[in-house]
Design a protein around this motif. Structure first.
Motif, PDB file in Angstrom:
ATOM      1  N   HIS A   1     -20.242  -1.068 -12.207  1.00  0.00           N
ATOM      2  CA  HIS A   1     -19.039  -0.329 -11.821  1.00  0.00           C
ATOM      3  C   HIS A   1     -17.764  -0.982 -12.345  1.00  0.00           C
ATOM      4  O   HIS A   1     -17.738  -2.166 -12.677  1.00  0.00           O
ATOM      5  N   ASP A   2     -16.712  -0.163 -12.364  1.00  0.00           N
ATOM      6  CA  ASP A   2     -15.361  -0.628 -12.669  1.00  0.00           C
ATOM      7  C   ASP A   2     -14.406   0.097 -11.725  1.00  0.00           C
ATOM      8  O   ASP A   2     -14.752   1.152 -11.170  1.00  0.00           O
ATOM      9  N   LEU A   3     -13.209  -0.456 -11.543  1.00  0.00           N
ATOM     10  CA  LEU A   3     -12.263   0.179 -10.624  1.00  0.00           C
ATOM     11  C   LEU A   3     -10.844   0.079 -11.150  1.00  0.00           C
ATOM     12  O   LEU A   3     -10.522  -0.761 -11.992  1.00  0.00           O
ATOM     13  N   TRP A   4     -10.005   0.965 -10.638  1.00  0.00           N
ATOM     14  CA  TRP A   4      -8.556   0.907 -10.840  1.00  0.00           C
ATOM     15  C   TRP A   4      -7.921   1.068  -9.469  1.00  0.00           C
ATOM     16  O   TRP A   4      -8.313   1.942  -8.686  1.00  0.00           O
ATOM     17  N   GLY A   5      -6.949   0.230  -9.165  1.00  0.00           N
ATOM     18  CA  GLY A   5      -6.340   0.302  -7.841  1.00  0.00           C
ATOM     19  C   GLY A   5      -4.907  -0.179  -7.837  1.00  0.00           C
ATOM     20  O   GLY A   5      -4.452  -0.863  -8.769  1.00  0.00           O
ATOM     21  N   CYS A   6      -4.195   0.179  -6.787  1.00  0.00           N
ATOM     22  CA  CYS A   6      -2.819  -0.279  -6.583  1.00  0.00           C
ATOM     23  C   CYS A   6      -2.425   0.029  -5.148  1.00  0.00           C
ATOM     24  O   CYS A   6      -3.154   0.698  -4.411  1.00  0.00           O
ATOM     25  N   GLU A   7      -1.275  -0.458  -4.759  1.00  0.00           N
ATOM     26  CA  GLU A   7      -0.674  -0.100  -3.484  1.00  0.00           C
ATOM     27  C   GLU A   7       0.571   0.730  -3.753  1.00  0.00           C
ATOM     28  O   GLU A   7       1.258   0.526  -4.756  1.00  0.00           O
ATOM     29  N   PHE A   8       0.842   1.660  -2.850  1.00  0.00           N
ATOM     30  CA  PHE A   8       2.044   2.482  -2.952  1.00  0.00           C
ATOM     31  C   PHE A   8       3.103   1.927  -2.012  1.00  0.00           C
ATOM     32  O   PHE A   8       2.808   1.582  -0.861  1.00  0.00           O
TER      33      PHE A   8
ATOM     34  N   PRO B   1       3.824   3.871  -7.124  1.00  0.00           N
ATOM     35  CA  PRO B   1       2.800   2.826  -7.235  1.00  0.00           C
ATOM     36  C   PRO B   1       3.438   1.478  -7.560  1.00  0.00           C
ATOM     37  O   PRO B   1       4.241   1.371  -8.493  1.00  0.00           O
ATOM     38  N   ASP B   2       3.102   0.475  -6.779  1.00  0.00           N
ATOM     39  CA  ASP B   2       3.644  -0.870  -6.994  1.00  0.00           C
ATOM     40  C   ASP B   2       2.791  -1.574  -8.049  1.00  0.00           C
ATOM     41  O   ASP B   2       2.034  -2.503  -7.757  1.00  0.00           O
ATOM     42  N   LEU B   3       2.919  -1.113  -9.290  1.00  0.00           N
ATOM     43  CA  LEU B   3       2.066  -1.610 -10.370  1.00  0.00           C
ATOM     44  C   LEU B   3       2.375  -3.058 -10.724  1.00  0.00           C
ATOM     45  O   LEU B   3       1.474  -3.829 -11.065  1.00  0.00           O
ATOM     46  N   LYS B   4       3.633  -3.441 -10.651  1.00  0.00           N
ATOM     47  CA  LYS B   4       4.010  -4.795 -11.055  1.00  0.00           C
ATOM     48  C   LYS B   4       3.360  -5.851 -10.179  1.00  0.00           C
ATOM     49  O   LYS B   4       2.924  -6.902 -10.670  1.00  0.00           O
ATOM     50  N   ALA B   5       3.266  -5.596  -8.882  1.00  0.00           N
ATOM     51  CA  ALA B   5       2.734  -6.596  -7.955  1.00  0.00           C
ATOM     52  C   ALA B   5       1.257  -6.399  -7.649  1.00  0.00           C
ATOM     53  O   ALA B   5       0.538  -7.372  -7.418  1.00  0.00           O
ATOM     54  N   THR B   6       0.777  -5.138  -7.634  1.00  0.00           N
ATOM     55  CA  THR B   6      -0.595  -4.884  -7.178  1.00  0.00           C
ATOM     56  C   THR B   6      -1.443  -4.093  -8.166  1.00  0.00           C
ATOM     57  O   THR B   6      -2.651  -3.969  -7.958  1.00  0.00           O
TER      58      THR B   6
ATOM     59  N   LYS C   1      -8.867  -8.852  -5.561  1.00  0.00           N
ATOM     60  CA  LYS C   1      -7.908  -8.996  -4.462  1.00  0.00           C
ATOM     61  C   LYS C   1      -7.707  -7.674  -3.726  1.00  0.00           C
ATOM     62  O   LYS C   1      -7.751  -7.627  -2.492  1.00  0.00           O
ATOM     63  N   ILE C   2      -7.512  -6.580  -4.471  1.00  0.00           N
ATOM     64  CA  ILE C   2      -7.267  -5.303  -3.803  1.00  0.00           C
ATOM     65  C   ILE C   2      -8.543  -4.769  -3.160  1.00  0.00           C
ATOM     66  O   ILE C   2      -8.499  -4.124  -2.106  1.00  0.00           O
ATOM     67  N   MET C   3      -9.711  -5.053  -3.764  1.00  0.00           N
ATOM     68  CA  MET C   3     -10.968  -4.637  -3.145  1.00  0.00           C
ATOM     69  C   MET C   3     -11.199  -5.391  -1.836  1.00  0.00           C
ATOM     70  O   MET C   3     -11.606  -4.803  -0.826  1.00  0.00           O
ATOM     71  N   SER C   4     -10.913  -6.694  -1.827  1.00  0.00           N
ATOM     72  CA  SER C   4     -11.062  -7.482  -0.601  1.00  0.00           C
ATOM     73  C   SER C   4     -10.100  -7.005   0.481  1.00  0.00           C
ATOM     74  O   SER C   4     -10.473  -6.875   1.651  1.00  0.00           O
ATOM     75  N   ALA C   5      -8.844  -6.725   0.094  1.00  0.00           N
ATOM     76  CA  ALA C   5      -7.860  -6.243   1.066  1.00  0.00           C
ATOM     77  C   ALA C   5      -8.260  -4.882   1.618  1.00  0.00           C
ATOM     78  O   ALA C   5      -8.087  -4.610   2.811  1.00  0.00           O
ATOM     79  N   TYR C   6      -8.819  -4.023   0.764  1.00  0.00           N
ATOM     80  CA  TYR C   6      -9.244  -2.698   1.224  1.00  0.00           C
ATOM     81  C   TYR C   6     -10.426  -2.810   2.177  1.00  0.00           C
ATOM     82  O   TYR C   6     -10.454  -2.155   3.226  1.00  0.00           O
ATOM     83  N   ARG C   7     -11.403  -3.629   1.829  1.00  0.00           N
ATOM     84  CA  ARG C   7     -12.594  -3.778   2.674  1.00  0.00           C
ATOM     85  C   ARG C   7     -12.237  -4.329   4.053  1.00  0.00           C
ATOM     86  O   ARG C   7     -12.787  -3.912   5.066  1.00  0.00           O
ATOM     87  N   ASN C   8     -11.292  -5.273   4.090  1.00  0.00           N
ATOM     88  CA  ASN C   8     -10.896  -5.895   5.358  1.00  0.00           C
ATOM     89  C   ASN C   8      -9.794  -5.127   6.080  1.00  0.00           C
ATOM     90  O   ASN C   8      -9.395  -5.517   7.176  1.00  0.00           O
TER      91      ASN C   8
ATOM     92  N   VAL D   1      -1.684  -7.715   5.652  1.00  0.00           N
ATOM     93  CA  VAL D   1      -0.874  -8.827   5.155  1.00  0.00           C
ATOM     94  C   VAL D   1      -0.912  -8.910   3.635  1.00  0.00           C
ATOM     95  O   VAL D   1       0.120  -9.077   2.981  1.00  0.00           O
ATOM     96  N   VAL D   2      -2.100  -8.785   3.042  1.00  0.00           N
ATOM     97  CA  VAL D   2      -2.264  -8.949   1.602  1.00  0.00           C
ATOM     98  C   VAL D   2      -1.585  -7.802   0.864  1.00  0.00           C
ATOM     99  O   VAL D   2      -1.686  -6.640   1.265  1.00  0.00           O
ATOM    100  N   GLY D   3      -0.890  -8.142  -0.230  1.00  0.00           N
ATOM    101  CA  GLY D   3      -0.258  -7.113  -1.050  1.00  0.00           C
ATOM    102  C   GLY D   3       1.216  -6.937  -0.747  1.00  0.00           C
ATOM    103  O   GLY D   3       1.896  -7.854  -0.276  1.00  0.00           O
ATOM    104  N   SER D   4       1.715  -5.749  -1.014  1.00  0.00           N
ATOM    105  CA  SER D   4       3.134  -5.446  -0.793  1.00  0.00           C
ATOM    106  C   SER D   4       3.462  -5.479   0.696  1.00  0.00           C
ATOM    107  O   SER D   4       2.592  -5.226   1.533  1.00  0.00           O
ATOM    108  N   PRO D   5       4.712  -5.786   1.051  1.00  0.00           N
ATOM    109  CA  PRO D   5       5.092  -5.797   2.472  1.00  0.00           C
ATOM    110  C   PRO D   5       4.909  -4.425   3.113  1.00  0.00           C
ATOM    111  O   PRO D   5       5.111  -3.392   2.475  1.00  0.00           O
ATOM    112  N   ALA D   6       4.511  -4.425   4.386  1.00  0.00           N
ATOM    113  CA  ALA D   6       4.336  -3.171   5.120  1.00  0.00           C
ATOM    114  C   ALA D   6       5.689  -2.514   5.364  1.00  0.00           C
ATOM    115  O   ALA D   6       6.697  -3.192   5.569  1.00  0.00           O
TER     116      ALA D   6
END
Length: 558
Positions: free
Chosen positions: A174-181, A367-372, A392-399, A403-408
C-alpha cells in the motif's frame, strides 16, 4: 509635589556598578549567577520547559490507562431521511454533555484531563460509512443523541477499520497520501461557510455540499479507502467570550483597557515613585497621568463607516461565540494499493469538495501541506522525510491524537453540522430570510378571479413540486457491506437484518402513504376551488339577470 532626596539612590547605583570595574567577563557572570541569585532563572527554565511537560505526560498517561477503552459506532440512517441539518446541530450540542471540570488537585496531581471523541466519514472501496469513536462510558450519550434526532437510525459497534491497511510506510502493498486541514483565516472566531448559506434565495432549494463530497467518495474502487476524521474536545460554555470580544473590538477600533496584574499592583507604589523621580530629574512623566488623551471614536460612529464585509464579520463572530463549540482537528488520508492509487480522484477531488465550505470574507478549510502534507518535502532526503510524515499522520489518525500535527481550532456546533451530517431527502428548507420586494398597485384591467387549473396542469405542477423538494441521493450510505466486514458481533448483526429490512419497508410505505394523503388533499382542494368558482359564477349570472329591467313593462313600448 513630593520632594525626593536622590543622593542615597544615586550612590547605591554607583556602588553596584563599581564592583564590576576591573573584572573580566567570566567574573561578572560568576557574580551575577551566585551572589545575586541569577542561577534561579536557569532552574526555572529547566523545571518549566523540561521537567513539567514530562511530569504532566506521565501522570496523564497513568490516568488514561484507568479510563474505559474507546469503541467505534457505525451509524446508518435510511435514505428517506427527512431531518434537516438543524437536527445534526442539536446532536453536537448534546455531545457537550461530555465536558468536565477539574480542580487543581485532580489536574496536576492525579493527571485528569478533558477526554475527546471523533466523528469520522470513510469510504471503504466505495461504501460510505458514518462513524463515531468515543470512550465506552460515553456510548449511552452518543446513542441517545443520535436516536433523539434520528429515530430510524441503526447503530452497530464495529472493529477499527484502520487495521485493514499496513501501519508502517513504505511497504510492499500500500501507499498513502494525507494531510490535516486548518482554518484559512488566523482569526479562529470567524466561522466557515455554514449550511444556512447553501440555500438558494429565490428557488428556496438547499444545495447540500455533502452531496459532492459523498459522490466523490463513492466513486473509488476496490483496494482504495478514503478516511476523513474530525477530533472533538468539548469546550466550556464561555469558550469564546473573551477572545471573540477582542476581535470585535479590533474591527470597531476600540482599544482594550489594560488590566493591572498581581505584580503590577504590588510594584505600583515603586513605579509611581520612580515616575516622580524622573519627572523631577528630566521633566518627563512616565506614568502618563495628566497627559492629554486622544478622543476615541464612539462605536456608533464607527459602525456607520464599516464596510459591508466588516459588518458581516461582526455578525458572524457574535453568532459563532454564542454557540457551543469543540476544539477540533481535521485529518484526511487516502490509502490504496500501489497499483490502484488514483490521486486525481482520491486527493484533488476531495480537497475541491471540502473547499465548498470556504467563505473568502470569513473563514474556510485549507490543507496544511507545509506542516503535515505527505508530499510536501521537495529538497534533501526527500523519500525519508515523506515516509516519516506518512508514518506520523497514520499514527496520529490511528490514535485519534488531539496533540500531534497542526494546533486544534474551535468549531461551533453549526460548523460541525455543516461538514458532517446525513444527507436529507427533503432539500427544500427556507433557512434564509426571503428577499423583500417593493409593493405596487395592480395593473389596470387585471382579472380579479383565478381560473381553476385543469387536472393535467394540477398533476404537472404537483410533479414539479415533488421533484423540486425531494431528492434521493444517488450514492448509497445505508448499506451493510461495512458492518458485515467489521461488526464485532457478526451473528447478532446478521440476525437483525430481517427486522431492519422490515422497518425500511415500513418507512417506505409510510412515505408513500404521506404522499398519497398529500395528493388526495391537493385534489380535494382543487375540487373545492372548482365547486366554489362554479357556484360563484351561477350566483353572479342570477344576480345579473335579476338586475336587468324587463322590457315588457316599460311605458314607451307599444
Amino acid at each position: 509635589m513630593i520632594e525626593i532626596d536622590i543622593t542615597y539612590l544615586n550612590q547605591l547605583v554607583i556602588d553596584f556598578f563599581n564592583q564590576f570595574s576591573g573584572l573580566s567577563t567570566f567574573e561578572i557572570i560568576w557574580l551575577l549567577l551566585f551572589k545575586y541569585w541569577g542561577w534561579l532563572i536557569f532552574i526555572f527554565i529547566f523545571l518549566r520547559f523540561f521537567v513539567y511537560p514530562e511530569y504532566m505526560f506521565y501522570i496523564q498517561t497513568k490516568w488514561a490507562e484507568k479510563m474505559p477503552k474507546p469503541i467505534i459506532l457505525a451509524i446508518d440512517v435510511p435514505k428517506r431521511n427527512e431531518q434537516s441539518i438543524q437536527a445534526m446541530e442539536n446532536f453536537f450540542d448534546q455531545l457537550l454533555g461530555a465536558h468536565g471540570t477539574f480542580i487543581w488537585w485532580t489536574k496536576y496531581i492525579e493527571g485528569e484531563f478533558q477526554r475527546s471523541m471523533s466523528v469520522e466519514l470513510i469510504s471503504y472501496e466505495g461504501n460510505i460509512q458514518f462513524l463515531v469513536r468515543c470512550p465506552s462510558d460515553w456510548r449511552n450519550l452518543v446513542e441517545a443523541s443520535i436516536y433523539g434526532q434520528f429515530p430510524d437510525a441503526e447503530i452497530t459497534e464495529v472493529e477499527d477499520y484502520v487495521n485493514s491497511v499496513p501501519k508502517l510506510y513504505p511497504n510492499e502493498t500500500h501507499d498513502l497520501w494525507g494531510c490535516e486541514f486548518t482554518l484559512s483565516n488566523k482569526n479562529v472566531y470567524l466561522p466557515i461557510k455554514t449550511y444556512p448559506k447553501f440555500e438558494h434565495r429565490f428557488s428556496e432549494t438547499f444545495v447540500d455540499p455533502m452531496a459532492a463530497l459523498l459522490e466523490t467518495m463513492s466513486s473509488i474502487g476496490k483496494g482504495e479507502q478514503i478516511w476523513l476524521q474530525i477530533t472533538l474536545t468539548p469546550l466550556a460554555v464561555d469558550w469564546g467570550l473573551e477572545g471573540g470580544k477582542k476581535e470585535i473590538n479590533k474591527i470597531l477600533q476600540i482599544k482594550p483597557k489594560t488590566k493591572k496584574g498581581v505584580l503590577s499592583q504590588i510594584f505600583s507604589p515603586f513605579t509611581e515613585l520612580v515616575s516622580e523621580f524622573t519627572e523631577q530629574l528630566v521633566g518627563m512623566n512616565l506614568s502618563g497621568e495628566g497627559a492629554t488623551e486622544e478622543k476615541k471614536p464612539e462605536p456608533l460612529s464607527v459602525m456607520m463607516h464599516l464596510s459591508p464585509g466588516q459588518k458581516e464579520q461582526l455578525e458572524a463572530i457574535e453568532n459563532k461565540i454564542s454557540k457551543l463549540a469543540f476544539n477540533t482537528k481535521v485529518r484526511y488520508i487516502y490509502v490504496a494499493e500501489k497499483d490502484k492509487m488514483n490521486k486525481p480522484l482520491g486527493v484533488n477531488a476531495v480537497i475541491g469538495a471540502i473547499k465548498q465550505w470556504a467563505d473568502m470574507n470569513l473563514n474556510g478549510f485549507k490543507p496544511d501541506l507545509k506542516a503535515t502534507g505527505t508530499s510536501s518535502p521537495q529538497y534533501i532526503l526527500i523519500d525519508y522525510r515523506r515516509n516519516a510524515r506518512k508514518n506520523k499522520i497514520m499514527s496520529a489518525y490511528r490514535n485519534r491524537s488531539v496533540v500531534v500535527g497542526s494546533p486544534a481550532k474551535p468549531l461551533c456546533a453549526e460548523e460541525l453540522a455543516s461538514i458532517w451530517h446525513f444527507p436529507s431527502m427533503y432539500v427544500k428548507a427556507p433557512l434564509l430570510k426571503k428577499t423583500e420586494f417593493k409593493k405596487a398597485a395592480a395593473p389596470f384591467g387585471l382579472p380579479l378571479q383565478e381560473a381553476p387549473l385543469s387536472a393535467v396542469q394540477a398533476k404537472k405542477a404537483e410533479t414539479e413540486f415533488e421533484e423540486k423538494s425531494r431528492v434521493m441521493p444517488s450514492f448509497d450510505y445505508d448499506n451493510d457491506e461495512f458492518e458485515m466486514q467489521f461488526a464485532k458481533d457478526k451473528e447478532v448483526f446478521i440476525k437483525s437484518r430481517s427486522a431492519r429490512e422490515k422497518r425500511l419497508q415500513e418507512i417506505a410505505q409510510e412515505e408513500e402513504q404521506k404522499l398519497k394523503i398529500k395528493k388526495e388533499k391537493q385534489e380535494a382542494l382543487e375540487k373545492n376551488k372548482a365547486k366554489d368558482l362554479s357556484k360563484k359564477e351561477i350566483k353572479d349570472d342570477k344576480e345579473e339577470k335579476e338586475k336587468k329591467p324587463s322590457l315588457e313593462n316599460l311605458p314607451f313600448i307599444d
